[in-house]
Write a protein that holds these residues in place. Structure first.
Motif, PDB file in Angstrom:
ATOM      1  N   ALA A   1       0.844  -1.198   0.000  1.00 13.45           N
ATOM      2  CA  ALA A   1       0.000   0.000   0.000  1.00 13.45           C
ATOM      3  C   ALA A   1       0.876   1.244   0.000  1.00 13.45           C
ATOM      4  O   ALA A   1       2.044   1.210   0.407  1.00 13.45           O
ATOM      5  N   LEU A   2       0.269   2.343  -0.437  1.00 12.31           N
ATOM      6  CA  LEU A   2       0.968   3.622  -0.537  1.00 12.31           C
ATOM      7  C   LEU A   2       0.007   4.740  -0.182  1.00 12.31           C
ATOM      8  O   LEU A   2      -1.113   4.788  -0.703  1.00 12.31           O
ATOM      9  N   ALA A   3       0.436   5.645   0.696  1.00  9.19           N
ATOM     10  CA  ALA A   3      -0.299   6.882   0.950  1.00  9.19           C
ATOM     11  C   ALA A   3       0.277   7.928   0.002  1.00  9.19           C
ATOM     12  O   ALA A   3       1.487   8.179   0.013  1.00  9.19           O
ATOM     13  N   LEU A   4      -0.581   8.528  -0.813  1.00 14.53           N
ATOM     14  CA  LEU A   4      -0.122   9.527  -1.781  1.00 14.53           C
ATOM     15  C   LEU A   4       0.147  10.872  -1.137  1.00 14.53           C
ATOM     16  O   LEU A   4       0.811  11.721  -1.732  1.00 14.53           O
ATOM     17  N   ASP A   5      -0.351  11.062   0.072  1.00 10.98           N
ATOM     18  CA  ASP A   5      -0.191  12.316   0.801  1.00 10.98           C
ATOM     19  C   ASP A   5       0.206  11.970   2.232  1.00 10.98           C
ATOM     20  O   ASP A   5      -0.586  11.348   2.962  1.00 10.98           O
ATOM     21  N   ALA A   6       1.395  12.348   2.632  1.00 10.46           N
ATOM     22  CA  ALA A   6       1.897  12.008   3.965  1.00 10.46           C
ATOM     23  C   ALA A   6       1.009  12.553   5.081  1.00 10.46           C
ATOM     24  O   ALA A   6       1.024  12.038   6.206  1.00 10.46           O
ATOM     25  N   ALA A   7       0.224  13.576   4.794  1.00 10.61           N
ATOM     26  CA  ALA A   7      -0.673  14.141   5.803  1.00 10.61           C
ATOM     27  C   ALA A   7      -1.868  13.223   6.077  1.00 10.61           C
ATOM     28  O   ALA A   7      -2.611  13.455   7.033  1.00 10.61           O
ATOM     29  N   HIS A   8      -2.054  12.205   5.255  1.00  7.95           N
ATOM     30  CA  HIS A   8      -3.168  11.273   5.417  1.00  7.95           C
ATOM     31  C   HIS A   8      -2.616   9.854   5.457  1.00  7.95           C
ATOM     32  O   HIS A   8      -2.490   9.211   4.411  1.00  7.95           O
ATOM     33  N   PRO A   9      -2.285   9.350   6.658  1.00  3.52           N
ATOM     34  CA  PRO A   9      -1.739   7.994   6.767  1.00  3.52           C
ATOM     35  C   PRO A   9      -2.739   6.938   6.281  1.00  3.52           C
ATOM     36  O   PRO A   9      -3.946   7.164   6.297  1.00  3.52           O
ATOM     37  N   LEU A  10      -2.205   5.827   5.873  1.00  3.54           N
ATOM     38  CA  LEU A  10      -3.037   4.737   5.377  1.00  3.54           C
ATOM     39  C   LEU A  10      -4.022   4.272   6.443  1.00  3.54           C
ATOM     40  O   LEU A  10      -3.651   4.109   7.610  1.00  3.54           O
ATOM     41  N   PRO A  11      -5.268   4.030   6.048  1.00  5.53           N
ATOM     42  CA  PRO A  11      -6.235   3.458   6.986  1.00  5.53           C
ATOM     43  C   PRO A  11      -6.058   1.942   7.032  1.00  5.53           C
ATOM     44  O   PRO A  11      -5.512   1.343   6.108  1.00  5.53           O
TER      45      PRO A  11
END
Length: 170
Positions: free
Chosen positions: A148-158
């Motif tokens: 998995a990858l979060a495209l925005d570090a401000a929004h961690p993976l759920p």
């Protein structure tokens, strides 16, 4: 042959060539049929997130597709399939298509991407083992293959179970 790649979103008229690339890349028509089914599913398909890599004269050599999925109830994207014509593999066409697809997803305001794939390939794009984030599938797969990858570090993976589009059959 040059190994300089131009990336762009799939355009009208590209579907047949993309299918040809998929048929040349994989041993069966399963992935090509999957892309056709996803293209026909308005809940899965997102215009602009089917990306091709072309050579300098416009011949499609690689393809990467992102479609809607969910991690639990959170909207995310599934990266699959990715394909490169056999004679153009190991030239950067696949990496160019994947990077362009991830940029397009970010530009679309998407936040998360999952991929079930080769654990030696996808980490170069920032993917990490999904289980580290509490992300899983409803079927058994090797732990290192689901990433998995979060495209925005401000929004961690759920965390949660990935729900793919119906065409995936998962």
């Amino acid at each position: 042959m040059s190994d300089t790649w131009i990336t762009r979103a799939e355009a009208p008229g590209d579907a047949a060539v993309i299918r040809e690339v998929l048929l040349a890349t994989f041993p069966t028509a399963e992935e090509a049929d999957l892309v056709d089914a996803l293209r026909a599913d308005p809940d899965a398909w997102i215009d602009g997130l089917s990306v091709v890599a072309t050579d300098e004269i416009g011949r499609i050599a690689g393809h990467a597709l992102l479609t809607r999925c969910h991690i639990g109830e959170v909207p995310a994207l599934a990266l699959a399939p990715c394909a490169v014509r056999p004679e153009r593999q190991r030239t950067g066409a696949g990496s160019a298509a994947v990077r362009a697809a991830l940029r397009a997803a970010t530009d679309h305001g998407e936040r998360y991407v999952v991929v079930l794939g080769h654990p030696g390939y996808y980490p170069r794009f920032g993917f990490t083992r999904a289980s580290q984030h509490g992300i899983r599938l409803s079927i058994d797969v090797p732990d290192e293959a689901l990433m998995a990858l979060a495209l925005d570090a401000a929004h961690p993976l759920p965390g949660g179970t990935v729900r793919y589009a119906a065409a995936f059959g998962i």
